[in-house]
Structures are given as structure tokens and as C-alpha cells.
Write an enzyme that holds these catalytic residues in place. Structure first.
Site, short mmCIF file in Angstrom:
data_model
loop_
_atom_site.label_atom_id
_atom_site.label_comp_id
_atom_site.label_asym_id
_atom_site.label_seq_id
_atom_site.Cartn_x
_atom_site.Cartn_y
_atom_site.Cartn_z
N GLY A 37 -19.07 85.28 28.71
CA GLY A 37 -19.68 86.49 28.15
C GLY A 37 -21.20 86.48 28.26
N GLY A 55 -23.83 79.36 30.72
CA GLY A 55 -23.08 78.18 30.28
C GLY A 55 -23.31 77.77 28.84
CB SER A 83 -26.23 85.42 32.26
OG SER A 83 -25.08 85.91 32.88
CD GLU A 85 -21.33 88.06 36.19
OE1 GLU A 85 -21.86 88.83 37.01
OE2 GLU A 85 -20.23 87.52 36.37
CG HIS A 104 -19.54 90.13 31.41
ND1 HIS A 104 -18.45 90.79 31.90
CD2 HIS A 104 -19.40 88.84 31.80
CE1 HIS A 104 -17.68 89.93 32.56
NE2 HIS A 104 -18.24 88.74 32.51
CG HIS A 106 -14.32 86.78 30.46
ND1 HIS A 106 -14.41 85.49 30.93
CD2 HIS A 106 -15.21 87.50 31.19
CE1 HIS A 106 -15.33 85.43 31.89
NE2 HIS A 106 -15.84 86.64 32.06
CG HIS A 170 -15.03 89.09 35.93
ND1 HIS A 170 -16.25 89.10 36.54
CD2 HIS A 170 -15.18 88.28 34.85
CE1 HIS A 170 -17.09 88.33 35.88
NE2 HIS A 170 -16.47 87.82 34.85
ZN ZN Z 1 -17.44 86.98 33.25
#
Ligand code: ZN
Length: 229
Positions: A37, A55, A83, A85, A104, A106, A170
């Protein structure tokens, strides 16, 4: 560095606190586990973005772990790696300056639809009310950490019609005018995905029709909440 000092003000401190709160809440609500996330937020009146590090468990973050990047993803402040992302987040922030937050997750029920390559069908009043229809799926999407411009454009395009979207195989991307609104949207997204999935296990639910969606839109606008007649 002088530039860092400019950013080290009360506004940034308050935004960092909110980002940490939202990240922890995402973890506590089960929208993310382990180190997954991302939370990012635009620093008001700047082209700088506050983003969570790569991480790191969202439940264990503190303000010293957060990173400031510019809209190109270049490091402005912070000692950790941002990140993976970051490109997706800065790409969205650059094209949607009115938004404060990009999240973001999951979250498992929403991600189950993404993994199955499906939109979330609008089978509940909650989804019709909150999202006004299906939650879209970005199919032109390859893998986590993408920097492919066509894919990123598809993500930005899908977000024009919905504050929550699914990334194929994803997870989700949720945006909001504030961090609090984005968190609420991420929570409701997971809720409607759960309802949709369970209803599909029980039977073959019918989706809300155009007329029913129009009714819900009007209902939300004119009758719901503390509005006075
Ligand atoms: Zn992800």
C-alpha cells in the site's frame, strides 16, 4: 538545505500527521497488510508530494519516514527510498491538482475483482449511492511499479469517472480532495466489493438500472443527510 527548510513548516508537519494517520487506519481496517500500500498527498500550494517509503509497514510509520518528492519523482526531502509506485502517484497528482490524496491498497475483496479481471458490478444500494455505478477496472495495465505512459494515462482516464479504480491483477487506486475523503472511499470500496462478491456467491444479482442509478443520484443530492427541506 534552504529548500528543505522552506518545507519544514506547520503545514507540512500537519500533513505528515494526517498521512501517518491514514496509513495506520488503512492497516487497521485491513485494506493493506505487511508492507503493501501507498499513501501520497500534495503539499498545499506546491508541486511537492509527500509519499510513504518503499517496503515499510503502514502501522509502524512515523513522520521521519515520509519522503517529499517533486512531480517528476525527484527526491526533495527524506532519507528513505520512496514507494515503488511513486511514478503512478506523481503522474496522477500532476494531472489532478485539485486532489490532495492518492491511495493505493490491496484490499482483498476489491483486489479479488481485479485479480479476476472484472469491474465491481453495481448490485448494492451502497455502491449505487457512493460510486454511482460500477467500479471500473484498468485493463491496460501490466505490473506493479509501471512507468509506461500509456498505462499511466489509462489510470488517469479511469479516475475521471470514478474516485476508485481497480488495477488488473493488482489492487486499487483511490483519490480524494482530502486524505480523509480518500480513506473513506477506500473503506467503502472494500465494503461494496465484499457485498458484491458474497451476493454473487448466493445468486446472480441484477445490477442497478440507469433509472435506479438516476434515482439514487437524486436521493443523495436532495434527501440524504442533514439537509433541510
Ligand atoms: Zn501494490
Amino acid at each position: 538545505m534552504k529548500r528543505n527548510k522552506v518545507l519544514d513548516n506547520a503545514v507540512l508537519r500537519e500533513l505528515k500527521r494526517k498521512v501517518i494517520d491514514v496509513a495506520r487506519e488503512m492497516f487497521n481496517c485491513g485494506l493493506v497488510t505487511s508492507t503493501f500500500g501507498v499513501v501520497s498527498a500534495r503539499i498545499p500550494k506546491t508541486d511537492h508530494i509527500l509519499i510513504t517509503p518503499s517496503g515499510f509497514c503502514k502501522a509502524k510509520l512515523d513522520s521521519t519516514n515520509l519522503i517529499v518528492v517533486d512531480l517528476n519523482g525527484e527526491l526533495v526531502e527524506g532519507s528513505l527510498k520512496p514507494s515503488v509506485e511513486t511514478t503512478m502517484h506523481t503522474y496522477i497528482h500532476e494531472r489532478r491538482p485539485e486532489l490532495q490524496a492518492v491511495l493505493h491498497t490491496h484490499s482483498p475483496f476489491a483486489t479479488a475483482f481485479a485479480a479476476a479481471n472484472r469491474e465491481i458490478p453495481c448490485v448494492s444500494a451502497e455502491q449505487a449511492f457512493y460510486f454511482g455505478g460500477r467500479v471500473p477496472l484498468v485493463t491496460n495495465y501490466s505490473l506493479p511499479g509501471t512507468t509506461d505512459e500509456e498505462e499511466l494515462n489509462s489510470i488517469v482516464g479511469a479516475l475521471k469517472d470514478s474516485n476508485a479504480i481497480l488495477l488488473r491483477k493488482h489492487g486499487s487506486v483511490v483519490v480524494g480532495e482530502t486524505l480523509e475523503k480518500a480513506l473513506d472511499t477506500a473503506i467503502v470500496l472494500e465494503d461494496v466489493a465484499k457485498i458484491a462478491l458474497f451476493s454473487m456467491l448466493i445468486a446472480s444479482p441484477s445490477e442497478f438500472t440507469r433509472n435506479e442509478l438516476d434515482y439514487m443520484k437524486e436521493f443523495k443530492k436532495t434527501r440524504y443527510g442533514q439537509k433541510r427541506a
